[in-house]
Each structure stands twice: as structure tokens, then as C-alpha cells.
Design an enzyme around this catalytic site. Structure first.
Site, PDB file in Angstrom:
ATOM      1  CE  LYS A 154     -10.612  -4.239  38.554  1.00 53.03           C
ATOM      2  NZ  LYS A 154     -11.178  -4.632  37.250  1.00 53.03           N
TER       3      LYS A 154
ATOM      4  CB  SER B 293     -13.599  -4.096  34.186  1.00 48.06           C
ATOM      5  OG  SER B 293     -14.722  -4.876  34.518  1.00 48.06           O
TER       6      SER B 293
ATOM      7  CB  SER C 213     -15.101  -4.677  37.888  1.00 47.50           C
ATOM      8  OG  SER C 213     -13.891  -4.894  37.170  1.00 47.50           O
TER       9      SER C 213
END
Lengths: 104, 518, 509
Positions: free
Chosen positions: B79, B178, B154
């Protein structure tokens, strides 16, 4: 927001907060945020309903204390690494525009 | 090639260690897959130029007889919130566009030390603020199940990359859901460890007291394998837990092998269900509970009344901490600099840069957080939210006195359409209703697939939570439940995905996975 | 502001009661910084370093970096708190002070807010007139220093009018303890002297503890001085000003005196004092208005979520307490006895803020009398002339070396003063200066005797006078010889030789 339940926030306050947060919001953004934040704040203000004086605050989810580091020098960045992301530099220092305010 | 990308990390690990395949082959297969589908999915912000080189080094080491870790040679996506010294690290923000940090996050160091092959950096809501990945400054990621829909957020990029078979493994970060909410809406597995279980050093901070890095994968065992690599104490993170953790992969294998939940008390959180939850989510959840009961679990209802205040507390604590954490983006040491017309003082430059560099959701939360911390409001807002945190912890404590694990749906709905909630921040915030309490209390939680919603044919996810430090318990119970579910479906949920890389399988016609795709 | 707008000091004190307060920042001399393992430029023997060479991702506030507390800084802070007579908090924590400034890498300073590590102490401060004032300490808390800005362009090199600024983060993260006093009233006429004596006392304490290099000219010790005036009999507190970064003992005294005179003039003329930060100007001896306190000072403090509470055990506190050096008052008594100084001599040293220097010089081998003589004499004179603190000019070990050269006869007092000048000018140690400047005493008796003979030949009656018992007449010859030797002779030896010559000549006859 009805007249009996005025917005918790007005545009002047949002402009002040934007200044504290150093964001040059446009007047349109300030207006939009004033409305949006008003709604959000109304919905989150309910935390005070249950936050009675007898309840202690929790700032860390897992309770720890006394986490220290020995006073032993470690690896440092090279000057080039330190300045690698600098938008502007002058020699080995970071360069910024003139400062209006003073040290705090 | 399509066979290789359909394999789990555990399967790849076996084939790599027996030298049935090379890491170069595995890596190439995934790079090809990225080239094939990522134009549509947009899970990646950056694809590594050195992945094949790293893979070749792992193969070389293996050929020389080096003892390698189980995941050596297995690709992994990272990420973009995590610092990587060889790839840009932007956290999905224009303000960090192109920034290459001079250091690696601890978890990235550990990936490299275990010789996993980083494939690239995955898309995310800007600074991890969002539940749809639509707040990325670099365009949204699309759900592999339906490109018109969001992949959650997210960490939509990591979840979508795994769901689209672009990578078997990815790292995510979870501040209010997330990792778990994207897992739920993409049919993948995501684990938020106990707070402090995985180092935050080098994870660009959103809310320091809530953030936690964790694994994203297609199976519970794969998540455990990756957790074993990145977890454990890090002296660079003061909040990192200095303790011996059990092997999570062993815990997952034990759960998978047992197939039984006899004696396990499963607590159903009353407040995390019912109203506000999509009917298909609720029905799959009820079926999952039945399945667990049938496998011997003792299903108990628990109440956590303070959870109804969790979102409110979260949207005070998170913006407050974020407003401070994001102050460092000021155009002085790194990142974007925008000079206002006609120049200006450094104050003007900072304000112009932050105006241009932050997206609307980031600005919204910074202003909200600045408000919550400002003089005269602190006690009513931030102070009260910290007290709610105590109440939520107490609710967890009493619930865990009655149950070994707690369960709930991982997200209230299936994936919604792109743009559907973009203009309604409050509606967007409700996506994390089930996941936020675990962050506030620091307890571990996992999202894993529980079937397709009958009404839209999209994935739904269940959340399993355990007391702090009991991450292994989640892997055991999760692996058992996963095995039970897959047994009931006849195959994995993701094999129903339109993106499944193998030839279409014959429909099984099981009601648990069937749905009408809309 | 011109002096015309100042009120006479005595008059000011007659009309108003001065109320003081101090915030002293002490840079700790740990090996590494407060929250990162970067080397500390305030460590013993360290210097500011080349720009941005003493930094880690933490010092630069890079995204993703996290602070970890230096254990030694905690120990030093507790020791300082104990030496200040404070209670050590069983649990204290760090907080973020949020404000934007380019020398503050994260745009928040990690400090302590409502839970400082030490609180409620007091120190006894001795004034030049022998009066002792008890200054109460409100708190001592830990925090991190900021980076260093250099303002480029413009006329003055100051912040106003600069074209741009440059930032060096070497100092960012240096451990600081900020010591905050309670309001100090009752100082009256002694207010300026109290200010100086207070800062001097703090300096003595941190030096004795060995926790700071305490060099004010280097910024190891910095003082912000608050002054307000309360009209006599009004019972009302005045509005205070905060004069920032007064960086020498001498300036502390002058700045307080100036602020009292300035505020008194304004108040007497019916004006009001603005609550503001003021800047001290060493050259003019004045303060000027800085930033007014305003809404912008909303620092939005909240508990630092990246750090955990500090909870020192009772055992640790006792360990540190038992290792404390003696309290300043006791120490002064002990040193006065050990050195055999009169009250006046000792007060002279204390009032000049030179106790540490004299002590270190004695420790380096000099006699107490010589150490006192040099510090309160020649060194203080030069310091006064240059408007700096004596301690910034020369090190105690150099002074001890100088004294040793005089005592061994290698230098005369006069030569030694020239050597001191060289040391201050940065020419090296006393031995280096002697070498470079060729300042050795002429110890060759032959050369001296030749010069004596020459002088006696020019003044033949002198020998007669000496033989007649008028020994003081030798002075004229000694003077002439010293002049001829350009001062590089030991006058005592010359005197011996002259007398020998006179009596020796008599014996010959």
C-alpha cells in the site's frame, strides 16, 4: 439547520481554522465546508452524552509506559539523503521564502 | 501462467521451495496480469521496475542452497502509505507526488529480508481517508467484481489487486477499517492486528493511536504467513508490543485442519447488525452463524451499547490526530511546493501548497480536527471522545468475558457505485460502522468472505474480533470458518469473480453463493 | 525606544512593584537527541556540525518516522527536577504543541503540557548584597529544540527584510528541559540582580549535575524573562511582557532593568502595556516589540499519541536523588571555606557569576587566589568591555595553564595578560600563544646583568643610595631594565640582581 438549532460553526470560524491549519481555502470551499462540517459536528457532538466526569480518558488503546531508547548514536542520513526531497535548497540547507512571523 | 496467478501464497511457497517454479516465472506471471487488467482496475500507482531482478536474486539464492523463509520469491504489493526507498510513496496524495523516501518502513524492510518480491505500490484514499478509494489524488480503483463499483477503502488498491489476481499478497493499513472493509466488498481476506502487533515505523501516519499495518490476501493462511513476516517488536515504534507472538500460520493451519468449532464461544454483537445493514449482508451473516453453530460453536449474543458512539468518537479522534500528523506537509523538506501568485512569505507558500496539494476530504478532516482540538472545544470534543474510547474498551472487556471471539458483518453493504456517496461525507463514514470499534480499543479484527449477496451478487464479508494479543485465535477460527464456507460453496468465493483467471468453472448452483448480478 | 522614554529605575520601583517570572531552557548534553538516535550537537565536545549532517528521518519529520524517548534524557530531567526541589510526577506524558514554523520539522513540537515530569520546587538565590531570595519553581518539563534558521538578504541579516531563509535541522530534536518559575514578587530594587542571580544559580545547578554544557553564548542555556509592574497599593497585577532569548547573565540583568523602566514610563504616562513578546538587543541594551499574544496562539495541545507515559519508579527516583550534588547554598559555604576567601572576595566571585569558572580552574590545578584574581580581574574586564560573559572568552583549563606559567616564573603578570589576549583571540592554548608570540620571560642572567650595568652606568648615584640603605632607589634601575627587556623579564629577579650588584660591588672595594 433550523433556526432553533443553529450551525455549530460559521464561515468566519472555518476561515480562522483554515488559517490555523495553514490551508488557503477559497471562499467557495469555506462556504461548502461550513455547511458540511456543521452537519458532521452535530452528529458527532453526541460523544458528550456519555462522557461523564467519572470516565477516564483513553489515549492509547494498549496501556504501556516507560518505552525508552538507550542513549547510543545510530545511523544518520547523508546530507544528500536529507535534502533529496527538498523542493528547494541552497547548498546543504533547505531554502524557504522570507518569514513574516517570528519564532514562537 | 494463469495457473500461477490463481495460486495462493501458500501454494506458491511450496512450488517455489520444491523448485517446481521459479520466482522469476511467478513474478513475470503477475506482472503480465497487472499489464492485462490494471488499466481497468487501477489497483497500482506504481509498478516496480526491479521486481524481476529481485526475483532472480531469490532464485539464485535458492539454487545455491540458501535457507529461505517460506514466502521467499512470492510477490507482494505494498500500500502506498508505506515508505519504500526504491519506489515513490505518495499516500495517494498530490502533495507527495513522486516523493521517494530515503528509508524503508520497518515492514518493508522485513519483506525484503524475507525475500518477498515487491511488485509495486497500491492505490488508496488520500492519506487513507475514505472508504472507497475514490479520494485518491490519482484516480479511483475499481472493484474487480464490477468495474462500476468501489473496491472499498482506504486500501481499495491492495484489496482489488489481490481480488483481481494481480498479486497473491498485499500489505494494507487499517485506521477504522481500511483493511477489513475492502476485504468484505472484494471477497478477500484482510487482518488488522492488535494495535502494536505490527510496526508503524515508515507508515505515513493518519491517526497514530488507531493506525495498524496488516496483511491482505485471498486466504486466511496466506494472511497469517504474511503477518508472521511483518509482525513483531520494532524498537523504532514506541507503541510496538515487545512480546513473543505465536506462529500465525500454524494457528491458521490448525483451524483449517480441525474443521470444528466445538467449545468456541462466538459472540454476536447486537449493535453491529440489523438496521442500516443491507438485507443480503444480514442473510449471509445469519447463514454463517448457522454454519458455525453446526460446527459446534456456542453462539451467544453480546451487547456493546457504547459502540453506538464509536463513529462519533472516531470522527473526533481521527481528524484531531490527523490534523497534527499532516502538518508536516508544508513544502519545506519534501513534497509539493506551490508559490502563490506574486511570491509571498513562507506562510503564504505553505498555505498555497496545502490548498493545492490536499484533496477535499483531507481538508475537511484537517479543519474538523483543528476545530476539535482548539481552545474551548477540547474537553467537549476530543476529551469526550477519549472517554468514549474507555467505554468501548469496557464493552469489549465484558463481551470477551462471555465470548472467545466476537463477530459481525465486516461492512454494512456490498460495494456501492462509484460516485454514489462522494458528496455525502456522513453516508461515507457509515461504511466503517462495524470496523471502527476494534481500532478504538486496539483489538485485532479480520474481514473474510461470507458469500455473495443474493440481491446484487456481490461479495459480503464477516468480521471476527478477538481480545488484544489474541490474533492467533482469529486465524484459527477464521481458517475453520473459511474451510466450512468453501466446503458449503464447493470452491472459493473468488472463483465466482468475473476476473477469475482460470476457465469458467461449472456453476454449482449453491444458494449461498448465488445472486443476481445487477 | 530611546532612553528618554524610560523612567528612572529608583523612581519606577517607588511607584510600582515589579513581578518577575522566568522560563529557562536547558539543552541537555546527552549523546543523542531527545527522540532520535542522531548525535546531539549539545553533547560534550560536540559542535553545531555541517548543516543537516546530524539528522535522521525523525529529526526531519519525514512522513512515517516516529519518536522514541532517550532514556538518559529522562534521567537527566528527573535529576534536574530533584535538584530544583521539585516533586517528580509518578506519571507524566508528552503532548504536541501545534504551530507552523519552518524550523519545526513536524510543525508541532513534542513537549509536555498538563503533566510535566517535575513540578513545585524552589531554589535559594543569593543576591550580591547578601540577601537570599527563594524562587519557587512551578514546573520543569521536557521538550525538543527546533532547527536553526539563517535569514539571507535584507539589510540586517535579521528576519525582517530578509529575502529568504535557510534551514538546518541539526539542532532539531536536541533535548531541552524548560524550567518555569512561579511569579516572583518582593524583589523590589534587587529585581535585575535577582534575575541574573537566578539564571546563574540554574547554571550552577546544571553544571554541577553534569547534564548540560550550559554555555549561554552557544544557546545551551536560554532565558525568557517575564516582567510586569503592579502599581503600589493597587493590589492589581500588571500586564506582562516576555523578553525572549536573553543569552548572557549580563543581559538578563540589563533586560529586566530596561523593561521595568520602560513599562513604568508608559504606565505613569497613562498608557497600557501590551501583552507581547519582546526582543532583547544586546548592542543598544533595549527591547523592542515582537509578536502580540493573540488567538493565533491556539497551540491545540493534545497527548502525543506516538509516545507513552513516563512513570519513573520510586527506586529510580531515589537512586537519582542519592546521586545529587550538594545544594548550591551548601556548596557555596563549602567552597568559601576550602578556598579561604573573605566574605568580600567570595561575594565578588558569586556576584560575577564566576563560581563555576573559579571552581573548574582550581580543579585544573590553579590556586584559588590566582583563579579568582584572573576571572574577576582581567577576564571580567575584557568581558565587560566586549559586552559578553567571561565564561564565553576562555576555558578554565586555559586559565589554570596561564596561572601555572606565571607561578613557574615563565611569564610575568604583564606577559600573562598578553598571552590571555592571544588565547581569547583564538590563537590556541597559553603554551601555543607563548610559542607563537615569543613571549617568554628572559631568564638568562647574563642578558639581565648587561642591561643592569647599562642602567647603573646611566645613573651612577643609585648604587650609592642603595649602599646607604635606600633600597627603594633600586626601583628606578628595575624600571629601566624592564623597559630595555620589553617587559619580558621577571622583575623580582631583576631586583635581586640589582641588589646583588650593589652589595657585591661594595664587597669588592
Amino acid at each position: 439547520m433550523s433556526a432553533t438549532n443553529p450551525s455549530p460553526l460559521d464561515a468566519a470560524q472555518v476561515a480562522h481554522l483554515a488559517n490555523l491549519a495553514r490551508i488557503a481555502l477559497t471562499p467557495e470551499e469555506i462556504e461548502k465546508l461550513t455547511g458540511e462540517l456543521g452537519v458532521i459536528i452535530e452528529s458527532i457532538a453526541k460523544v458528550s452524552e456519555v462522557a461523564t466526569p467519572d470516565v477516564p480518558a483513553t489515549s492509547h488503546p494498549i496501556r504501556l509506559a516507560n518505552v525508552f531508547r538507550a542513549d547510543v548514536p545510530g545511523e544518520t542520513l547523508t546530507v544528500e539523503q536529507a535534502l533529496s526531497g527538498a523542493p528547494e535548497r541552497d547548498g546543504d540547507r533547505f531554502k524557504v521564502s522570507a518569514i513574516l512571523g517570528e519564532e514562537q | 501462467m494463469s495457473e500461477l496467478i490463481s495460486l495462493t501464497a501458500a501454494e506458491l511457497s511450496e512450488k517455489l521451495s520444491s523448485r517446481e517454479v521459479s520466482s522469476v516465472e511467478v513474478t513475470q506471471a503477475h506482472l503480465d496480469r497487472i499489464a492485462e487488467v490494471d488499466g481497468d482496475v487501477h489497483a497500482f500507482l506504481h509498478v516496480s521496475a526491479t521486481a524481476l531482478k529481485v526475483a532472480a536474486e531469490v532464485d539464485g539464492a535458492r539454487n545455491l542452497g540458501a535457507r529461505l523463509s517460506p514466502l521467499a520469491g512470492v510477490p507482494v504489493a505494498i500500500k502506498d502509505v508505506l515508505c519504500t526507498r526504491d519506489m515513490p510513496s505518495t499516500a495517494g496524495s498530490r502533495i507527495l507526488e513522486g516523493w521517494i523516501p530515503p528509508y524503508d518502513a520497518t515492514v518493508v524492510q522485513r519483506l525484503r529480508a524475507a525475500k518477498l518480491v515487491p511488485l509495486g505500490k497500491t492505490n488508496m484514499d488520500e492519506f487513507a481517508m475514505g472508504s472507497s478509494t475514490e479520494h485518491s489524488a490519482f484516480g479511483p480503483t475499481r472493484n474487480p467484481w464490477d468495474l462500476e463499483r468501489i473496491p472499498g477503502g482506504s486500501g481499495g488498491g491492495s484489496a482489488a489487486a489481490v481480488a483481481a489476481f494481480e498479486t497473491p499478497l498485499a500489505l494494507g493499513s487499517d485506521t477504522g477499517g481500511s483493511i477489513r472493509q475492502p476485504a468484505a466488498v472484494t471477497g478477500t481476506v484482510g487482518m488488522k492486528p492488535t494495535y502494536g502487533g505490527v510496526s508503524r515505523y515508515g507508515a505515513i501516519a493518519l491517526a497514530s493511536s488507531l493506525d495498524q499495518v496488516g496483511p491482505v490476501s485471498r486466504t486466511v493462511l496466506d494472511a497469517a504467513l504474511l503477518h508472521d513476516v511483518v509482525g513483531g517488536h520494532d524498537p523504532h515504534d514506541s507503541t510496538s508490543l515487545d512480546r513473543d507472538w505465536p506462529c500465525f500460520a500454524d494457528a491458521a493451519r490448525a483451524g483449517k485442519a480441525s474443521g470444528s468449532l466445538t467449545g468456541v464461544r462466538v459472540g454476536v454483537v447486537r449493535e453491529l447488525g440489523g438496521e442500516g445493514f443491507q438485507s443480503g449482508v444480514s442473510s449471509r451473516y445469519a447463514e454463517a452463524l448457522d454454519l458455525m453453530a453446526a460446527a459446534g460453536a456456542d453462539i451467544v449474543e453480546v451487547s456493546a451499547p457504547s459502540f453506538t458512539y464509536a463513529i462519533a468518537a472516531y470522527y473526533l479522534i481521527l481528524p484531531a490526530e490527523a490534523s497534527s500528523n499532516l502538518a508536516k506537509f508544508d513544502s519545506v523538506r519534501f513534497g509539493l511546493r506551490v508559490n502563490p501568485p506574486g511570491g509571498g512569505t513562507v506562510e503564504d507558500v505553505m498555505a498555497a501548497t496545502r490548498e493545492a496539494g490536499f484533496g477535499p476530504e483531507v481538508k475537511r478532516r484537517i479543519i474538523l480536527g483543528t476545530y476539535a482540538l482548539s481552545a474551548g472545544y477540547y474537553d467537549a470534543y476530543y476529551g469526550s471522545a477519549q472517554k468514549v474510547r474507555t467505554l468501548i474498551q469496557r464493552d469489549f472487556d465484558s463481551a470477551f468475558a462471555k465470548a472467545d471471539v466476537l463477530v459481525s458483518p465486516a461492512a454494512p453493504t456490498t460495494a456501492f457505485k462509484l460516485g454514489e456517496k462522494l458528496e455525502d461525507p456522513l453516508a461515507m463514514y457509515l461504511n466503517d460502522v462495524a470496523t471502527i470499534p476494534a481500532n478504538l480499543a486496539g483489538v485485532p479484527g479480520m474481514g473474510l468472505p461470507m458469500g455473495l449477496a443474493p440481491e446484487d451478487g456481490l461479495p459480503t464479508g464477516i468480521q471476527i474480533m478477538a481480545p488484544a494479543f489474541e490474533d492467533a485465535r482469529i486465524y484459527t477460527v477464521g481458517a475453520t470458518l473459511e474451510a466450512l464456507l468453501e466446503e458449503s460453496w464447493g470452491r472459493s468465493l473468488l472463483s465466482h469473480s468475473p476476473r477469475f483467471p482460470l476457465d469458467p468453472l461449472p456453476e454449482i448452483g449453491d444458494a449461498r453463493t448465488e445472486g443476481t448480478r445487477k | 525606544m530611546s532612553t528618554a522614554e524610560l523612567m528612572d529605575f529608583d523612581k519606577a520601583i517607588e511607584l510600582f512593584e515589579p513581578v518577575l517570572g522566568f522560563e529557562v531552557h536547558v539543552e541537555l548534553n546527552t549523546k543523542t537527541k531527545m527522540f532520535s538516535s542522531a548525535p546531539n550537537p549539545a553533547a560534550p565536545g560536540a559542535d553545531a556540525g555541517e548543516p543537516n549532517t546530524m539528522v535522521t528521518p525523525v529529526c526531519l519529520g519525514l512522513p512515517g518516522s516516529l519518536p522514541v524517548v532517550n532514556e538518559q534524557a529522562i534521567r537527566f530531567s528527573i535529576s534536574l527536577g530533584l535538584a530544583l526541589g521539585c516533586d517528580i510526577a509518578p506519571s507524566s506524558r508528552f503532548a504536541r504543541k501545534n504551530y507552523f514554523y519552518p524550523d519545526l520539522a513536524k510543525n508541532y513540537q513534542i513537549s509536555q503540557y498538563d503533566e510535566p515530569i517535575a513540578h513545585d520546587g524552589a531554589v535559594e538565590v543569593e543576591l550580591p548584597n547578601g540577601r537570599t531570595v527563594r524562587v519557587e519553581i512551578e514546573r520543569a518539563h521536557m521538550e525538543e529544540d527546533a532547527g536553526k534558521l539563517t535569514h539571507v538578504g535584507g539589510a540586517t541579516g535579521r528576519i525582517q527584510g530578509a529575502d529568504y531563509s535557510l534551514v538546518d535541522y541539526n539542532r532539531a530534536g536536541v533535548p531541552l528541559v524548560e524550567i518555569v518559575t512561579k511569579m516572583i514578587s518582593g524583589a523590589e530594587h534587587d529585581a535585575p540582580e535577582l534575575a541574573k542571580a537566578y539564571v546563574s544559580t540554574i547554571r550552577d545547578i546544571v553544571v554541577a549535575l553534569g547534564i548540560s554544557e550550559a554555555r549561554m553564548e552557544r544557546g545551551n542555556l536560554r532565558c525568557d524573562a517575564n516582567v510586569s509592574l503592579s502599581p503600589r497599593g493597587s493590589g492589581k497585577l500588571g500586564t506582562r511582557t516576555e523578553t525572549k532569548n536573553v543569552n548572557s547573565l549580563r543581559s538578563v540583568e540589563r533586560a529586566i532593568r530596561f523593561e521595568i523602566q520602560r513599562q513604568a514610563a508608559i504606565l505613569a504616562a497613562g498608557g497600557t502595556i501590551i501583552q507581547e513578546t519582546r526582543h532583547w538587543h544586546e548592542d543598544s541594551g533595549t527591547t523592542s516589540a515582537g509578536r502580540p499574544k493573540s488567538d493565533a496562539d491556539d497551540y491545540r495541545y493534545f497527548p502525543e499519541p506516538d509516545l507513552l507515559p513516563v512513570e519513573p519508579s520510586a527506586a529510580l527516583i531515589e537512586e537519582l536523588r542519592s546521586a545529587l550534588p550538594e545544594p548550591p547554598a551548601e556548596r557555596r559555604r563549602r567552597l568559601k571555606d576550602a578556598w579561604g576567601f573573605t566574605d568580600l572576595e567570595f561575594q565578588d566571585v558569586v556576584n560575577s557569576g564566576l563560581l563555576v569558572e573559579v571552581e573548574s580552574t582550581v580543579a585544573a590545578g590553579a590556586s584559588p587566589a590566582q583563579a579568582r584574581k584572573w576571572w574577576t580581574g582581567e577576564i571580567a574586564r575584557i568581558a565587560n568591555q566586549d559586552s559578553v560573559d567571561p565564561s564565553s572568552l576562555v576555558s578554565p583549563s586555559d586559565v589554570a595553564a596561564l596561572v601555572s606559567l606565571v607561578e613557574s616564573g615563565e611569564l610575568t603578570d604583564r606577559l600573562a595578560r598578553q598571552v590571555l589576549e592571544g588565547v581569547i583571540a583564538g590563537e590556541g592554548s597559553p603554551a601555543d600563544v607563548v610559542e607563537k608570540r615569543g613571549l617568554k620571560v628572559v631568564s638568562d642572567d647574563g642578558a639581565l646583568i648587561a642591561a643592569i650595568d647599562e642602567a647603573l652606568a646611566a645613573q651612577p648615584d643609585i648604587l650609592e643610595k642603595i649602599r646607604d640603605g635606600k633600597v627603594q632607589a633600586a626601583g628606578a634601575v628595575i624600571g629601566a631594565v624592564m623597559k630595555a627587556m620589553h617587559g619580558q623579564a621577571d622583575a623580582a629577579r631583576v631586583r635581586e640582581l640589582v641588589l646583588e650588584r650593589a652589595t657585591g660591588s661594595a664587597a669588592e672595594r
